[in-house]
Design a protein around this motif. Structure first.
Motif, short mmCIF file in Angstrom:
data_model
loop_
_atom_site.label_atom_id
_atom_site.label_comp_id
_atom_site.label_asym_id
_atom_site.label_seq_id
_atom_site.Cartn_x
_atom_site.Cartn_y
_atom_site.Cartn_z
N ALA A 1 0.83 -1.20 0.00
CA ALA A 1 0.00 0.00 0.00
C ALA A 1 0.87 1.26 0.00
O ALA A 1 0.58 2.23 -0.72
CB ALA A 1 -0.94 -0.01 1.20
N LEU A 2 1.93 1.26 0.78
CA LEU A 2 2.83 2.42 0.83
C LEU A 2 3.54 2.64 -0.50
O LEU A 2 3.66 3.78 -0.98
CB LEU A 2 3.86 2.24 1.94
N ARG A 3 4.01 1.55 -1.12
CA ARG A 3 4.72 1.68 -2.38
C ARG A 3 3.80 2.16 -3.50
O ARG A 3 4.23 2.92 -4.38
CB ARG A 3 5.35 0.34 -2.78
N THR A 4 2.54 1.72 -3.50
CA THR A 4 1.62 2.19 -4.54
C THR A 4 1.23 3.65 -4.31
O THR A 4 1.01 4.39 -5.28
CB THR A 4 0.36 1.32 -4.61
N ALA A 5 1.17 4.08 -3.06
CA ALA A 5 0.92 5.50 -2.78
C ALA A 5 2.08 6.34 -3.31
O ALA A 5 1.86 7.42 -3.90
CB ALA A 5 0.73 5.72 -1.29
N GLU A 6 3.30 5.85 -3.13
CA GLU A 6 4.47 6.55 -3.68
C GLU A 6 4.45 6.55 -5.20
O GLU A 6 4.82 7.55 -5.83
CB GLU A 6 5.75 5.87 -3.17
N ARG B 1 12.20 9.23 -14.77
CA ARG B 1 13.00 8.29 -14.00
C ARG B 1 12.38 8.03 -12.62
O ARG B 1 12.34 6.89 -12.16
CB ARG B 1 14.43 8.80 -13.84
N GLY B 2 11.89 9.07 -11.98
CA GLY B 2 11.28 8.89 -10.68
C GLY B 2 10.06 7.98 -10.75
O GLY B 2 9.86 7.14 -9.86
N ALA B 3 9.26 8.12 -11.79
CA ALA B 3 8.08 7.27 -11.95
C ALA B 3 8.49 5.83 -12.25
O ALA B 3 7.88 4.89 -11.73
CB ALA B 3 7.19 7.82 -13.06
N GLN B 4 9.50 5.66 -13.07
CA GLN B 4 9.97 4.30 -13.39
C GLN B 4 10.52 3.60 -12.15
O GLN B 4 10.28 2.41 -11.94
CB GLN B 4 11.02 4.37 -14.50
N GLU B 5 11.26 4.34 -11.34
CA GLU B 5 11.80 3.76 -10.11
C GLU B 5 10.68 3.41 -9.13
O GLU B 5 10.72 2.37 -8.46
CB GLU B 5 12.80 4.71 -9.48
N ALA B 6 9.69 4.27 -9.04
CA ALA B 6 8.55 3.99 -8.16
C ALA B 6 7.76 2.78 -8.65
O ALA B 6 7.26 1.99 -7.84
CB ALA B 6 7.64 5.22 -8.07
N PHE B 7 7.67 2.64 -9.97
CA PHE B 7 7.01 1.45 -10.53
C PHE B 7 7.76 0.19 -10.12
O PHE B 7 7.14 -0.80 -9.70
CB PHE B 7 6.95 1.54 -12.06
N ALA B 8 9.08 0.20 -10.23
CA ALA B 8 9.88 -0.97 -9.86
C ALA B 8 9.67 -1.34 -8.40
O ALA B 8 9.54 -2.52 -8.05
CB ALA B 8 11.36 -0.71 -10.15
#
Length: 322
Positions: free
Chosen positions: A18-23, A38-45
């Motif tokens: 839940a925390l990672r999907t909020a990020e 890049r920030g979105a791609q890293e958050a996706f990973a």
């Protein structure tokens, strides 16, 4: 051991998802506002790996409201989901840029697979430009949808009167977990079937065999290069539940299971190239074959030997339609 499964693994890991999907949702908003791809791609990973650790928990909230398919529609061997994503991006259907509108569409358009294509698939370079405005808005809606589902899953497991109580404190009055044996069968079955899923949907369709060549484009997340990271998260989650639940009490059996998990992790760690290059490299392709062997041993040790030790009957997996 049932309470330990819930308190030491299931609750913290569903909360982490839940925390990672909020990020991820926040990172998609930032991408659409500032162009930080890049920030979105890293958050996706990070979000994908967090899901990888719990996706075998195919009971309760993950299986309600079709969340498992909505979070990750895979495998898509006939490419039906891919064609739907490409069509939606071409048509720029504005309904898909809101969570309610997106939830009314195909499951293949709603989750991690679709978002991977948005962030890494053909045309992703345009996402931070005016030409990519729809693509970014669609990706942001997917992320928000994932955040909502992950929050619902975490809340369901956190509910003191919900599935966690029924699993950890079974009662004859419950419809799902009436005895401790039924609860143990559920937990052991989740691990056994999770291992089966790794082998049968993530590795075997990709590696070469006597009848066909290797097929890297059948691999999960090949576009983003996260194929092995997802497998690593899968094995990490399965191992953590086994170890933190203390479900294995026989020292000899525990040693065998530990060794098999070690071999699985060693095999995953040996694959350092992108999946298409790894499959063309004899040593790294061999590591994937070793991973298949480790999962076969794990399924036997957990699905058969551990079940027998505990006096359980682990049934068919949800992959078999049961």
């Amino acid at each position: 051991m049932l309470r330990s499964s819930v308190s030491n693994f299931i609750r913290p890991q569903t909360k982490a998802f839940a925390l990672r999907t909020a990020e991820l949702s926040k990172a998609m908003y930032v991408l659409c506002e500032t162009g930080d791809l890049r920030g979105a791609q890293e958050a996706f990973a990070s979000a994908a790996s967090a899901y990888g650790r719990i996706e075998f928990l195919r009971v309760g909230p993950l299986m309600e409201a079709n969340r498992a398919e909505r979070i990750l529609f895979f495998p898509d061997r006939k490419g039906i989901g891919l064609r739907q994503i490409q069509q939606l991006l071409a048509e720029k259907d504005l309904a898909a840029t809101t969570v309610p509108g997106l939830q009314g569409k195909s499951v293949a358009l709603q989750g991690l697979g679709a978002l991977e294509f948005v962030l890494f698939g053909a045309g992703f370079e345009t996402i931070a430009t005016s030409d990519g405005a729809f693509r970014c808005a669609y990706g942001a809606a997917i992320a928000k949808n994932l955040e909502q589902m992950a929050s619902e899953i975490a809340a369901s497991w956190a509910d003191p009167e919900g599935i966690a109580k029924r699993l950890a404190q079974p009662d004859a009055a419950y419809a799902d977990y009436r005895t401790s044996t039924e609860s143990l069968e559920a937990v052991v079955g989740l691990v056994s079937h999770g291992i089966e899923n790794i082998r049968d949907t993530r590795i075997n369709p990709v590696i070469a065999n006597a009848d066909r060549k290797a097929n890297p484009k059948q691999a999960l997340f090949w576009r983003s290069g996260l194929t092995m990271a997802m497998l690593d998260a899968n094995v990490e989650g399965l191992r953590a539940l086994v170890e933190l639940s203390s479900v294995v009490t026989d020292p000899a059996l525990l040693a065998e299971i530990t060794s098999a998990f070690d071999r699985a992790e060693t095999a995953i760690g040996a694959v350092t190239l992108q999946i298409d290059q790894a499959l063309a490299d004899p040593e790294q392709a061999g590591a994937l074959v070793d991973l298949v062997g480790a999962t076969q041993d794990l399924q036997r040790l957990i699905g058969e030997d551990l079940s027998a030790t505990l006096g359980l009957s682990v049934g068919f997996s949800s992959l078999d339609g049961d």
